[in-house]
Design a protein around this motif. Structure first.
Motif, mmCIF file in Angstrom:
data_model
loop_
_atom_site.group_PDB
_atom_site.id
_atom_site.type_symbol
_atom_site.label_atom_id
_atom_site.label_comp_id
_atom_site.label_asym_id
_atom_site.label_seq_id
_atom_site.Cartn_x
_atom_site.Cartn_y
_atom_site.Cartn_z
ATOM 1 N N SER A 150 1.136 -1.293 -0.350
ATOM 2 C CA SER A 150 -0.428 -0.349 -0.544
ATOM 3 C C SER A 150 0.987 1.051 0.320
ATOM 4 O O SER A 150 0.546 2.374 -0.414
ATOM 5 C CB SER A 150 -0.630 0.063 0.986
ATOM 6 O OG SER A 150 -0.083 0.116 2.693
ATOM 7 N N GLU A 151 2.280 1.210 0.415
ATOM 8 C CA GLU A 151 3.029 2.193 0.318
ATOM 9 C C GLU A 151 3.453 2.675 -0.591
ATOM 10 O O GLU A 151 3.331 3.862 -1.240
ATOM 11 C CB GLU A 151 4.206 2.309 2.050
ATOM 12 C CG GLU A 151 5.278 3.120 2.231
ATOM 13 C CD GLU A 151 3.974 4.549 3.164
ATOM 14 O OE1 GLU A 151 4.509 5.739 2.641
ATOM 15 O OE2 GLU A 151 2.798 4.085 3.422
ATOM 16 N N ILE A 152 3.637 2.137 -1.436
ATOM 17 C CA ILE A 152 4.345 2.021 -2.935
ATOM 18 C C ILE A 152 3.461 2.472 -3.834
ATOM 19 O O ILE A 152 3.719 3.719 -4.510
ATOM 20 C CB ILE A 152 5.211 0.134 -2.669
ATOM 21 C CG1 ILE A 152 6.456 -0.324 -2.347
ATOM 22 C CG2 ILE A 152 4.901 0.374 -4.787
ATOM 23 C CD1 ILE A 152 6.654 -1.452 -2.698
ATOM 24 N N GLU B 147 3.534 6.276 -2.891
ATOM 25 C CA GLU B 147 4.453 6.969 -3.385
ATOM 26 C C GLU B 147 4.389 6.563 -4.999
ATOM 27 O O GLU B 147 4.560 7.974 -5.748
ATOM 28 C CB GLU B 147 5.609 5.747 -3.521
ATOM 29 C CG GLU B 147 5.874 6.322 -1.080
ATOM 30 C CD GLU B 147 6.990 5.074 -1.374
ATOM 31 O OE1 GLU B 147 7.671 4.538 -2.447
ATOM 32 O OE2 GLU B 147 7.546 4.639 -0.431
ATOM 33 N N ILE B 148 3.447 5.793 -5.177
ATOM 34 C CA ILE B 148 3.153 5.945 -7.453
ATOM 35 C C ILE B 148 2.558 6.805 -7.330
ATOM 36 O O ILE B 148 2.682 7.762 -7.921
ATOM 37 C CB ILE B 148 2.905 5.399 -7.122
ATOM 38 C CG1 ILE B 148 4.674 3.500 -7.185
ATOM 39 C CG2 ILE B 148 2.987 4.625 -8.888
ATOM 40 C CD1 ILE B 148 4.142 1.956 -8.128
ATOM 41 N N SER B 149 1.534 7.035 -7.099
ATOM 42 C CA SER B 149 0.267 8.472 -7.280
ATOM 43 C C SER B 149 0.902 9.317 -6.553
ATOM 44 O O SER B 149 0.642 10.574 -7.583
ATOM 45 C CB SER B 149 -0.804 7.192 -6.748
ATOM 46 O OG SER B 149 -0.491 7.718 -4.880
ATOM 47 N N SER C 13 1.306 3.480 -20.733
ATOM 48 C CA SER C 13 1.342 4.473 -19.034
ATOM 49 C C SER C 13 0.210 4.725 -18.147
ATOM 50 O O SER C 13 -0.390 4.721 -19.144
ATOM 51 C CB SER C 13 1.982 5.931 -19.195
ATOM 52 O OG SER C 13 1.716 6.275 -20.436
ATOM 53 N N ILE C 14 -0.450 4.982 -17.032
ATOM 54 C CA ILE C 14 -1.173 5.652 -16.684
ATOM 55 C C ILE C 14 -0.406 7.329 -16.080
ATOM 56 O O ILE C 14 0.453 7.262 -15.710
ATOM 57 C CB ILE C 14 -1.853 4.999 -15.333
ATOM 58 C CG1 ILE C 14 -3.447 5.670 -15.602
ATOM 59 C CG2 ILE C 14 -0.993 4.687 -14.515
ATOM 60 C CD1 ILE C 14 -3.903 4.162 -14.555
ATOM 61 N N ALA C 15 -1.587 7.981 -16.260
ATOM 62 C CA ALA C 15 -2.095 9.189 -15.377
ATOM 63 C C ALA C 15 -1.587 9.027 -14.202
ATOM 64 O O ALA C 15 -2.261 8.148 -13.564
ATOM 65 C CB ALA C 15 -2.544 10.382 -15.729
ATOM 66 N N THR C 16 -0.715 9.668 -13.718
ATOM 67 C CA THR C 16 -0.351 9.592 -12.161
ATOM 68 C C THR C 16 -1.691 10.696 -11.087
ATOM 69 O O THR C 16 -2.622 10.235 -9.891
ATOM 70 C CB THR C 16 0.078 10.222 -11.536
ATOM 71 O OG1 THR C 16 1.051 11.649 -11.972
ATOM 72 C CG2 THR C 16 2.134 9.776 -11.285
#
Length: 207
Positions: free
Chosen positions: A12-14, A17-19, A91-94
């Motif tokens: 969940s933390e990773i 951080e990605i978002s 890719s996906i938009a943050t």
């Protein structure tokens, strides 16, 4: 952040951080790199969760396609995922992640808080193959254009993949139960549809 530090972080933390990255997009390949040794289970989880969301027609086919590639790799014993270069580059938009992830992260954190390695015999070589086989069957269901037929199969994939990441046999058993339930619901729905069509044809023939 070094990869070995990511290896100790909760999933969940990773994802959080990605978002929160400053870059406007994040690629599937970057997801794989940040998940490190947990990439197989983590990617299955990410695409499984995506298929549980209320998507427009054809949405589960798009997100189910990577599952069709990944789950058989688990079934044959591969621990490191392989995806074509074109799919890794997608890719996906943050910004989209920031909109869609908060609800997912809330329940994911709750599960991580109570989950722990247990019933580890379910995660031997044959255990991984069993999860891969079930997820492969479910992924094939997900790419079919079945109205409202994605929720239970996608939930089963998500729970089974999270069980792999957490090495939690209780979660795995729950995932298998969801898979059986989803199969039963789909069979029942198919029978009801077939019966309805038969009755409709009979009415037309007698008219």
């Amino acid at each position: 952040m070094p990869r070995d530090q990511h290896a100790r972080e909760p999933l969940s933390e990773i994802l959080r951080e990605i978002s929160e990255r400053a870059e406007p997009t994040v690629s599937v390949g970057e997801f794989m790199e940040m998940f490190g040794g947990r990439a197989m289970g983590a990617l299955l989880l990410v695409f499984g969760i995506a298929c549980t969301l209320p998507l427009p027609p054809g949405g589960t086919t798009i997100f189910g396609a990577p599952l069709v590639l990944l789950a058989p790799q688990l079934m044959i014993g591969s621990r490191a995922p392989w995806l074509p270069a074109r799919m890794r580059a997608q890719s996906i938009a943050t910004a989209d992640l920031r909109r869609g992830l908060p609800r997912v992260l809330r329940w994911l954190r709750r599960i991580e808080a109570v989950s722990r390695p247990r019933l580890l015999f379910l995660f031997g070589a044959w255990g991984h193959r069993a999860v891969g086989l079930v997820c492969t069957i479910l992924a094939l269901v997900l790419i079919l254009p079945i109205p409202l037929g994605n929720m239970l199969p996608a939930a089963a994939v998500s729970v089974l993949s999270l069980a792999l990441v957490q090495r939690d046999g209780v979660l795995a058993l729950f995932g298998y139960a969801l898979a059986v339930l989803s199969g039963g619901v789909l069979v029942l729905a198919a029978n009801l549809i077939a019966r309805g069509l038969t009755q409709a044809f009979e009415l037309l023939a007698s008219a």
